[in-house]
Design a protein around this motif. Structure first.
Motif, mmCIF file in Angstrom:
data_model
loop_
_atom_site.group_PDB
_atom_site.id
_atom_site.type_symbol
_atom_site.label_atom_id
_atom_site.label_comp_id
_atom_site.label_asym_id
_atom_site.label_seq_id
_atom_site.Cartn_x
_atom_site.Cartn_y
_atom_site.Cartn_z
ATOM 1 N N GLU A 1 0.812 -1.215 0.000
ATOM 2 C CA GLU A 1 0.000 0.000 0.000
ATOM 3 C C GLU A 1 0.853 1.276 0.000
ATOM 4 O OE1 GLU A 1 -3.008 0.065 2.975
ATOM 5 O OE2 GLU A 1 -3.651 -2.014 2.616
ATOM 6 N N PHE A 2 2.171 1.116 0.087
ATOM 7 C CA PHE A 2 3.057 2.275 0.174
ATOM 8 C C PHE A 2 4.211 2.124 -0.813
ATOM 9 C CE2 PHE A 2 1.175 1.498 4.304
ATOM 10 C CZ PHE A 2 0.751 2.739 4.724
ATOM 11 N N GLU A 3 4.768 3.254 -1.201
ATOM 12 C CA GLU A 3 5.978 3.228 -2.012
ATOM 13 C C GLU A 3 7.183 3.040 -1.099
ATOM 14 O OE1 GLU A 3 6.566 6.479 -4.640
ATOM 15 O OE2 GLU A 3 4.561 6.356 -5.540
ATOM 16 N N LYS A 4 8.138 2.269 -1.566
ATOM 17 C CA LYS A 4 9.370 2.088 -0.816
ATOM 18 C C LYS A 4 10.073 3.432 -0.659
ATOM 19 C CE LYS A 4 13.638 -0.634 -0.753
ATOM 20 N NZ LYS A 4 14.456 -1.648 -1.462
ATOM 21 N N ILE A 5 10.598 3.704 0.530
ATOM 22 C CA ILE A 5 11.253 4.982 0.802
ATOM 23 C C ILE A 5 12.735 4.890 0.445
ATOM 24 C CG2 ILE A 5 11.806 6.698 2.564
ATOM 25 C CD1 ILE A 5 9.355 5.738 4.116
ATOM 26 N N ASP A 6 13.178 5.784 -0.400
ATOM 27 C CA ASP A 6 14.589 5.830 -0.795
ATOM 28 C C ASP A 6 15.285 6.886 0.058
ATOM 29 O OD1 ASP A 6 16.982 5.492 -2.092
ATOM 30 O OD2 ASP A 6 16.430 6.708 -3.833
ATOM 31 N N TYR A 7 15.848 6.456 1.170
ATOM 32 C CA TYR A 7 16.496 7.401 2.077
ATOM 33 C C TYR A 7 17.830 7.882 1.497
ATOM 34 C CZ TYR A 7 13.131 6.282 5.750
ATOM 35 O OH TYR A 7 11.978 6.139 6.483
ATOM 36 N N PRO A 8 18.150 9.153 1.704
ATOM 37 C CA PRO A 8 19.438 9.659 1.202
ATOM 38 C C PRO A 8 20.606 9.004 1.935
ATOM 39 C CG PRO A 8 18.343 11.305 2.585
ATOM 40 C CD PRO A 8 17.353 10.210 2.375
ATOM 41 N N LYS A 9 21.693 8.867 1.215
ATOM 42 C CA LYS A 9 22.887 8.296 1.835
ATOM 43 C C LYS A 9 23.455 9.281 2.855
ATOM 44 C CE LYS A 9 24.295 5.331 -2.020
ATOM 45 N NZ LYS A 9 25.376 5.008 -2.998
ATOM 46 N N PRO A 10 23.947 8.792 3.972
ATOM 47 C CA PRO A 10 24.520 9.699 4.973
ATOM 48 C C PRO A 10 25.774 10.390 4.443
ATOM 49 C CG PRO A 10 24.952 7.406 5.544
ATOM 50 C CD PRO A 10 23.992 7.379 4.405
ATOM 51 N N ASP A 11 25.970 11.625 4.880
ATOM 52 C CA ASP A 11 27.123 12.382 4.393
ATOM 53 C C ASP A 11 28.337 12.280 5.319
ATOM 54 O OD1 ASP A 11 26.409 13.959 6.554
ATOM 55 O OD2 ASP A 11 26.236 15.831 5.418
ATOM 56 N N GLY A 12 28.188 11.611 6.464
ATOM 57 C CA GLY A 12 29.309 11.483 7.386
ATOM 58 C C GLY A 12 29.620 12.749 8.157
ATOM 59 N N LYS A 13 28.815 13.780 7.966
ATOM 60 C CA LYS A 13 29.017 15.046 8.683
ATOM 61 C C LYS A 13 27.837 15.342 9.606
ATOM 62 C CE LYS A 13 31.801 17.030 4.944
ATOM 63 N NZ LYS A 13 31.887 18.114 3.917
ATOM 64 N N LEU A 14 26.631 15.294 9.047
ATOM 65 C CA LEU A 14 25.413 15.465 9.842
ATOM 66 C C LEU A 14 24.642 14.161 9.988
ATOM 67 C CD1 LEU A 14 24.009 18.879 8.503
ATOM 68 C CD2 LEU A 14 25.087 18.451 10.724
ATOM 69 N N SER A 15 24.760 13.300 8.990
ATOM 70 C CA SER A 15 24.023 12.027 8.997
ATOM 71 C C SER A 15 24.994 10.866 8.862
ATOM 72 C CB SER A 15 22.989 12.012 7.862
ATOM 73 O OG SER A 15 23.580 12.354 6.621
ATOM 74 N N PHE A 16 24.580 9.708 9.447
ATOM 75 C CA PHE A 16 25.509 8.586 9.560
ATOM 76 C C PHE A 16 24.762 7.274 9.364
ATOM 77 C CE2 PHE A 16 26.761 12.168 12.114
ATOM 78 C CZ PHE A 16 28.089 12.374 11.750
ATOM 79 N N ASP A 17 25.524 6.183 9.224
ATOM 80 C CA ASP A 17 24.900 4.873 9.047
ATOM 81 C C ASP A 17 24.775 4.161 10.390
ATOM 82 O OD1 ASP A 17 27.480 3.984 9.640
ATOM 83 O OD2 ASP A 17 27.925 3.353 7.591
ATOM 84 N N LYS A 18 24.068 3.008 10.365
ATOM 85 C CA LYS A 18 23.836 2.275 11.603
ATOM 86 C C LYS A 18 25.117 1.699 12.206
ATOM 87 C CE LYS A 18 18.945 1.084 10.957
ATOM 88 N NZ LYS A 18 17.945 0.001 10.755
ATOM 89 N N PRO A 19 26.002 1.070 11.399
ATOM 90 C CA PRO A 19 27.205 0.492 12.018
ATOM 91 C C PRO A 19 28.047 1.506 12.785
ATOM 92 C CG PRO A 19 26.903 -0.422 9.831
ATOM 93 C CD PRO A 19 25.896 0.681 9.971
ATOM 94 N N SER A 20 28.260 2.688 12.212
ATOM 95 C CA SER A 20 29.078 3.686 12.917
ATOM 96 C C SER A 20 28.348 4.210 14.146
ATOM 97 C CB SER A 20 29.435 4.843 11.980
ATOM 98 O OG SER A 20 28.284 5.562 11.580
#
Length: 568
Positions: free
Chosen positions: A453-472
């Protein structure tokens, strides 16, 4: 080894969890005993490697309960050093635009820098609130408790409740040194029985023993199902020129859609540090949503980014929040014990504050327990009565009055949306709570809709400055579990995630977990396989709450495992 072969220790009171409610109860119990020149044995068991290791909260702190417990808290060096100095509240309209709300339109429960607060004045005669580290507050409370004579055992996980003839008699500490296949390893230590006349459960939101006790004693009969949010938080070091100690920001709106409720916070603390976080209701519908990724992209909004740019992220954590309020608050008493703090759900979500009400529940619990231990009719027996006096004292307290005043706050937002619910709550506060009480009777796990019922969300890649990934991020939480131990995330049906959740909901555990614990990977046969990376678990309990089939049960791992949060 059978339970009757285990070593056993006897106490007057055992407290499960060294959080604000448990430590407040321990301190007040010993204060009363010392004033009466009475011998009392009180033990606090904490699954974290140290007190404060698993504590995660915003936090803006009202010292009302602390003032009652230690009127001289300032002289004692309590870690309350940064008074809230300025409030700003925003509605984020999109990735760039925002609207700052005028002070007159901000609900009084969200005011942090002066005036009276819901439920009356602070005992100290003012209404100061502080930007604090809840973990450091608990570390300080533990020092006070030990000075008073409380025994605190960090690194020991309460695994089972001892119930005999319908009465709670204490807890069983989990074994140490058990291999993944259940066999003892070298250095294996069987868990001890900690027996008590009364046992207080203060595990925090969705405590695994509290959950069982609610079921065992039907404590939630006639109540709305408890509702939860997931709180994600980071700690940042920022440049001196953009640091304003005591500045308090709250907001809602983007990036969450109109069917997803929640809000963000950003507080300037001491030592040139800023905390930023997102609280997202777990009643959301879209299984493609990832609370972690919503949080990461949220920080790019100019309103938040200007406080973080040029800074360095130094800590990360996540924790479920029991936010249902009075409508969902279970009965807190049962024979031989009590549920207190967020184990019951005493947080006042209208204020986004729960430390003060949790501590107050601990103070009330301590007074009721001490009275019971000294009741002439109870002397000479083994304790274990149901503490009806607690209910009377709790319902007469200012903390209960706060919860009663804000009973509809969360349900109104669920029912009418962020804007409509906010309007309801604003008017209700103006009218002194005279609007009809609003209820939400749909459990959070039952709100998910099919992925199709929803479109898959394409989240932006983290920039390593303000946004980060789960492992880090998990790395910054200092999370660690002994790899060769039984998985503490139990599946009632191991095949269900692939058989049902994957085709229906695109297996949402991959996204609602903020630590990358759950993955769908390709097995050796080329078919999808559900993989649990339990070593990453930050003990947030979201999976136990949000799994649509209620197939995942979180239990305590070996003591000392999990995150080690600094200053969170």
């Amino acid at each position: 080894m059978s339970n009757n072969e285990r070593d056993s220790m006897e106490f007057d009171v055992v407290i499960v969890g060294a959080g604000p409610s448990g430590l407040a109860a321990a301190c007040r119990l010993m204060q009363q005993a010392n004033e009466a020149e009475q011998e009392l044995t009180v033990c606090v068991v904490e699954k974290g490697s140290e007190v404060g290791a698993h504590i995660l909260s915003g936090a803006i702190f009202e010292p009302r309960a602390l003032q009652e417990l230690f009127p001289d808290w300032e002289e004692r060096g309590a870690p309350l050093t940064t008074p809230a100095s300025r409030d700003e509240v925003y509605l984020l309209k999109d990735a760039e635009k925002s609207q700052k709300l005028p002070n007159a339109l901000v609900p009084k429960s969200m005011h942090n820098t002066g005036g009276r607060h819901s439920g009356g004045d602070l005992t100290s005669g003012d209404s100061r609130r502080y930007v604090i580290s809840a973990g450091n507050l608990c570390r300080w409370l533990a020092e006070q408790a030990e000075t008073l004579g409380v025994e605190i055992f960090p690194g020991f996980a309460a695994q089972e409740t001892i119930i005999e003839e319908g009465v709670v008699k204490g807890i069983l500490i989990g074994d140490m040194g058990v291999a993944a296949d259940g066999t003892p390893k070298d250095g294996h230590m069987p868990g001890m029985e900690l027996r008590a006349k009364y046992t207080l459960f203060a595990e925090g939101a969705r405590g695994h023993l509290g959950k069982r006790l609610i079921q065992e004693y039907d404590l939630d009969a006639g109540k709305d199902p408890q509702h939860y949010g997931i709180g994600l938080k980071e700690l940042w070091d920022v440049p001196a020129e953009q640091h304003e100690p005591g500045l308090v920001l709250h907001g809602s709106g983007w990036p969450l859609d109109k069917h997803t409720h929640g809000g963000w916070f950003l507080y300037h603390g001491d030592n040139q540090q800023v905390v930023v976080g997102l609280i997202m209701d777990l009643s959301y519908q879209n299984p493609w949503l990832s609370p972690f990724d919503e949080f990461q992209r949220m920080k790019h909004h100019p309103v938040l980014a200007r406080h973080l740019e040029g800074g360095k992220r130094v800590a990360y954590g996540a924790r479920a929040i029991a936010k249902g309020g009075l409508n969902c608050l279970p009965k807190m008493t049962f024979p031989g014990g009590l549920l207190i703090g967020c184990d019951a759900g005493t947080l006042n979500f209208a204020k986004i504050k729960g430390l003060h009400t949790a501590m107050k529940s601990g103070l009330v619990a301590a007074e009721a327990v001490f009275e019971a231990l000294n009741d002439h009719e109870a002397k000479g027996n083994e304790g274990g009565q149901e503490l009806g006096a607690f209910t009377e004292k709790w319902e007469a307290s200012w903390a209960y009055a706060e919860l009663k005043e804000s009973a509809s706050f969360g349900p109104a937002i669920h029912k009418y949306g962020t804007v409509g619910g906010g309007a309801y709550n604003f008017v209700n506060q103006l009218l002194g709570g005279k609007l009809p009480n609003v209820h939400d009777t749909t459990p959070d796990h039952a709100t998910l809709k099919p992925a199709g019922e929803f479109e898959k969300i394409d989240y932006p890649k983290p920039d390593g400055k303000l946004s980060f990934d789960k492992p880090s991020s998990v790395f910054l939480s200092n999370t660690n579990h002994e790899e060769d131990q039984p998985c503490h995330l139990k599946l009632s049906d191991p095949e269900l995630p692939i058989r049902e959740n994957l085709p229906e909901y695109a297996e949402p555990a991959q996204r609602y977990c903020p630590a990358g614990v759950y993955e769908v990977v390709e097995g050796e046969d080329g078919k999808p396989m559900f993989q649990i990376n339990f070593q990453n678990c930050v003990h947030c309990k979201t999976c136990d709450i949000k799994d649509p089939a209620q197939n995942i049960t979180w239990v305590a791992p070996e003591g000392g495992g999990g995150p080690n949060y600094p200053n969170l």
